[in-house]
Design a protein around this motif. Structure first.
Motif, short mmCIF file in Angstrom:
data_model
loop_
_atom_site.label_atom_id
_atom_site.label_comp_id
_atom_site.label_asym_id
_atom_site.label_seq_id
_atom_site.Cartn_x
_atom_site.Cartn_y
_atom_site.Cartn_z
N UNK A 131 -7.34 0.52 -0.65
CA UNK A 131 -8.56 -0.19 -1.04
C UNK A 131 -9.20 -0.81 0.20
N UNK A 132 -10.53 -0.84 0.22
CA UNK A 132 -11.18 -1.63 1.26
C UNK A 132 -12.20 -2.56 0.61
N UNK A 133 -12.19 -3.81 1.07
CA UNK A 133 -13.16 -4.78 0.55
C UNK A 133 -13.85 -5.47 1.73
N UNK A 134 -15.08 -5.90 1.49
CA UNK A 134 -15.74 -6.75 2.47
C UNK A 134 -15.28 -8.17 2.20
N UNK A 135 -14.75 -8.82 3.21
CA UNK A 135 -14.14 -10.14 3.01
C UNK A 135 -14.94 -11.26 3.65
N UNK A 136 -16.14 -10.95 4.17
CA UNK A 136 -16.99 -12.00 4.78
C UNK A 136 -17.15 -13.18 3.86
N UNK A 137 -16.85 -14.37 4.33
CA UNK A 137 -17.09 -15.52 3.46
C UNK A 137 -18.52 -16.03 3.62
N UNK A 138 -19.49 -15.19 3.32
CA UNK A 138 -20.90 -15.60 3.45
C UNK A 138 -21.69 -14.97 2.32
N UNK A 139 -22.50 -15.76 1.65
CA UNK A 139 -23.19 -15.26 0.46
C UNK A 139 -24.41 -14.40 0.76
N UNK A 140 -24.86 -14.35 1.99
CA UNK A 140 -26.04 -13.56 2.32
C UNK A 140 -25.84 -12.11 1.91
N UNK A 141 -26.91 -11.51 1.39
CA UNK A 141 -26.81 -10.09 0.99
C UNK A 141 -27.05 -9.26 2.24
N UNK A 142 -26.00 -8.93 2.93
CA UNK A 142 -26.16 -8.16 4.16
C UNK A 142 -24.91 -7.35 4.46
N UNK A 143 -25.04 -6.47 5.45
CA UNK A 143 -23.92 -5.62 5.82
C UNK A 143 -22.70 -6.47 6.16
N UNK A 144 -21.55 -6.07 5.64
CA UNK A 144 -20.33 -6.85 5.91
C UNK A 144 -20.00 -6.91 7.41
N UNK A 145 -19.56 -8.08 7.82
CA UNK A 145 -19.09 -8.25 9.20
C UNK A 145 -17.57 -8.40 9.23
N UNK A 146 -16.96 -8.51 8.05
CA UNK A 146 -15.50 -8.60 7.99
C UNK A 146 -15.02 -7.75 6.82
N UNK A 147 -13.90 -7.11 7.02
CA UNK A 147 -13.38 -6.28 5.94
C UNK A 147 -11.86 -6.31 5.95
N UNK A 148 -11.31 -5.97 4.80
CA UNK A 148 -9.86 -5.90 4.67
C UNK A 148 -9.50 -4.57 4.01
N UNK A 149 -8.61 -3.87 4.67
CA UNK A 149 -8.04 -2.65 4.09
C UNK A 149 -6.65 -3.00 3.58
N UNK A 150 -6.34 -2.61 2.36
CA UNK A 150 -4.96 -2.79 1.94
C UNK A 150 -4.49 -1.59 1.13
N UNK A 151 -3.18 -1.41 1.14
CA UNK A 151 -2.58 -0.29 0.41
C UNK A 151 -1.43 -0.85 -0.42
N UNK A 152 -1.43 -0.53 -1.70
CA UNK A 152 -0.35 -0.97 -2.58
C UNK A 152 0.19 0.24 -3.35
N UNK A 153 1.42 0.09 -3.84
CA UNK A 153 2.04 1.12 -4.69
C UNK A 153 2.27 0.49 -6.06
N UNK A 154 1.71 1.08 -7.09
CA UNK A 154 1.76 0.48 -8.42
C UNK A 154 2.49 1.40 -9.41
N UNK A 155 3.39 0.80 -10.21
CA UNK A 155 4.13 1.59 -11.19
C UNK A 155 3.20 2.08 -12.30
N UNK A 156 3.48 3.24 -12.79
CA UNK A 156 2.70 3.89 -13.84
C UNK A 156 3.72 4.51 -14.79
N UNK A 157 3.41 4.52 -16.07
CA UNK A 157 4.30 5.22 -16.99
C UNK A 157 4.24 6.71 -16.67
N UNK A 158 5.37 7.41 -16.77
CA UNK A 158 5.30 8.86 -16.55
C UNK A 158 4.40 9.49 -17.60
N UNK A 159 3.80 10.61 -17.24
CA UNK A 159 2.83 11.19 -18.16
C UNK A 159 3.50 11.78 -19.38
#
Ligand SMILES: *Cc1c(COP(=O)(O)O)cnc(C)c1O
Length: 448
Positions: free
Chosen positions: A213-241
């Motif tokens: 996942x990538x999110x813009x993490x800028x702590x600024x309310x202005x509607x503008x291009x992000x200047x800070x971002x966070x990439x994270x990766x998680x592994x989530x359990x799922x029921x087998x199909x």
């Protein structure tokens, strides 16, 4: 490919303004993943990179470039309070709330580029309430799986395609670029770290879901291009199909709602595509259907089923047997890895089939629900199925459109014959069975 001048992707200069256009996205891909763009077309963003390909060292401009995302700088802090793995069949396993012991994070800022990524215990993020992603949907993600094979090995399925697509999605919403092969290395590292415990060898045929996942993490309310971002990766359990014995029922979307539109962002895996679809999905469930079949425009062209691509097998009026799915040219359909794999397998293996299945033609084109209704009325509809990583390949038994139920045949009782065949081939590749153990689409992860 001709050499190209390369500037770092993470400088917010004017040329990134063109990122809204196909050309702009291609430019970004050229900068971040020049080796993958053979021809300049967005629909090629998933073009696979050969496994052994050497990393191309990009020529660097003289101004010191900002640091790129670099998996070799990963800093690891292992958990001291390991979490229990849910039992097979437990409600926890199916809850999609339980993640593995670790996660990977990487921070980016416009001034400093990418910081060294970290592998750390799974846990909450720290964001200020003003974070851009919480207000302006500056978020994109991927969905992949780690499979525990019948041969005991762990595999990813064509993960390079997901990493390329993630780059394309980040570009669509002004998040920073990165070399997709570095994202892939981080995904592999997390899988290698947690795979052995979370997908034990006595659970062949199981998988865990991977969510970069990538999110813009800028702590600024202005509607503008992000200047800070966070990439994270998680592994989530799922029921087998659980194999569906009955196929799924789809409710065609109403005139007053569509999932995506030309010039929009339906082709990108951005969060903004999904939240607004949940009203329709809830209504479908309430009426006893599994998913929405998303139609588009006055002609009611058929696009996707829920968050899966949609395929139909029919016989043309002229008697030709075809596998048909919506094309990507209008950019309202997501370029699914499963979709692409089905098309490739169908073109190579189903076009010249011998034996119990009749060979068919593979067609990517715009088609309408009226064509589907007509085929059903005239007995030319052979089968239909939805395809995506999360729910794999699921046959469709019924489609409801404007007060009319279209009954969709399922030749094998619990599935259509083509869906079952394609599913069997892909299963073999994903879980290393049926002679498909060495297939190049299965990428083996060495466990730590
Ligand atoms: C993720 C997704 C798909 C399926 O893509 P895969 O790469 O096969 O998982 C299809 N449609 C939408 C809208 C999606 O979000």
């Amino acid at each position: 490919m001709a050499p190209i001048a390369v500037t770092p992707p993470n400088q917010g200069n004017d040329e990134t303004l063109s990122a809204l256009t196909e050309q702009g996205i291609e430019q970004a891909l050229l900068k971040n993943a020049p080796s993958q763009l053979k021809s300049a077309s967005l629909t090629n963003t998933l073009t696979s990179i050969p496994h052994q390909q050497q990393e191309s060292k990009l020529p660097q401009p003289i101004d010191a470039p900002l640091p790129e995302l670099d998996a070799s700088k990963l800093q690891c802090t292992y958990t001291t309070s390991p979490r229990p793995v849910p039992a097979v069949g437990s409600a926890e396993m199916a809850s999609q709330r339980v993640c593995s012991d670790h996660m990977i994070q990487a921070q980016w800022t416009l001034e400093s580029g990418w910081a060294a990524p970290t592998l750390q215990p799974y846990g909450p993020l720290s964001l200020l309430p003003t974070a851009s992603c919480l207000h302006y949907a500056t978020e994109c993600f991927e969905g992949m799986k780690l499979y525990r094979g019948y041969d005991g090995k762990l595999r990813l399925f064509r993960p390079n395609l997901n990493c390329n697509r993630m780059l394309m999605s980040t570009n669509r919403i002004a998040l920073p670029g990165f070399p997709p092969e570095e994202l892939l290395k981080l995904v592999v590292k997390l899988c290698a770290t947690d795979g052995a415990k979370w997908l034990p060898k006595d659970r062949p045929g199981h998988f865990i879901y991977i969510r970069p996942t990538m999110i813009a993490s800028d702590p600024a309310l202005g509607v503008e291009r992000p200047k800070e971002a966070l990439l994270f990766i998680i592994l989530c359990c799922f029921a087998p199909m659980a194999p569906s014995a009955t196929g799924i029922k789809l409710l065609a979307s109403q005139d007053d709602m569509c999932r995506a539109w030309p010039g929009g962002f339906g082709y990108a895996k951005v969060g903004a595509n999904y939240g607004p679809s949940l009203v329709a999905q809830g209504e479908a469930r309430r009426q006893g259907y599994h998913q929405i079949l998303w139609l588009f425009g006055d002609e009611c062209t058929v696009t996707e089923a829920g968050a899966s691509n949609f395929f139909v097998v029919w016989r043309t009026k002229g008697g030709r047997l075809q596998l048909v799915t919506a094309g990507l040219e209008e950019k309202i359909v997501l370029d699914g890895v499963t979709r692409r794999s089905i098309l490739e397998l169908a073109r190579t293996k189903l076009a010249t089939m011998e034996g119990d299945l009749e060979a068919l033609e593979v067609v990517e084109r715009k088609f309408t629900i009226d064509e589907l209704v007509e085929a059903a009325d005239e007995g030319r509809l052979v089968e239909a199925f939805a395809a995506g990583t999360a729910w794999f390949i699921t046959s469709v038994s019924q489609i409801h459109f404007r007060g009319k139920d279209i009954k969709v045949p399922m030749a094998r009782g619990d599935a259509g014959a083509y869906a079952a065949t394609l599913k069997g081939w892909l299963k073999g590749i994903m879980w290393g069975s049926d002679g498909m153990e060495g297939h190049e689409w299965g990428r083996i992860v060495e466990e730590e």
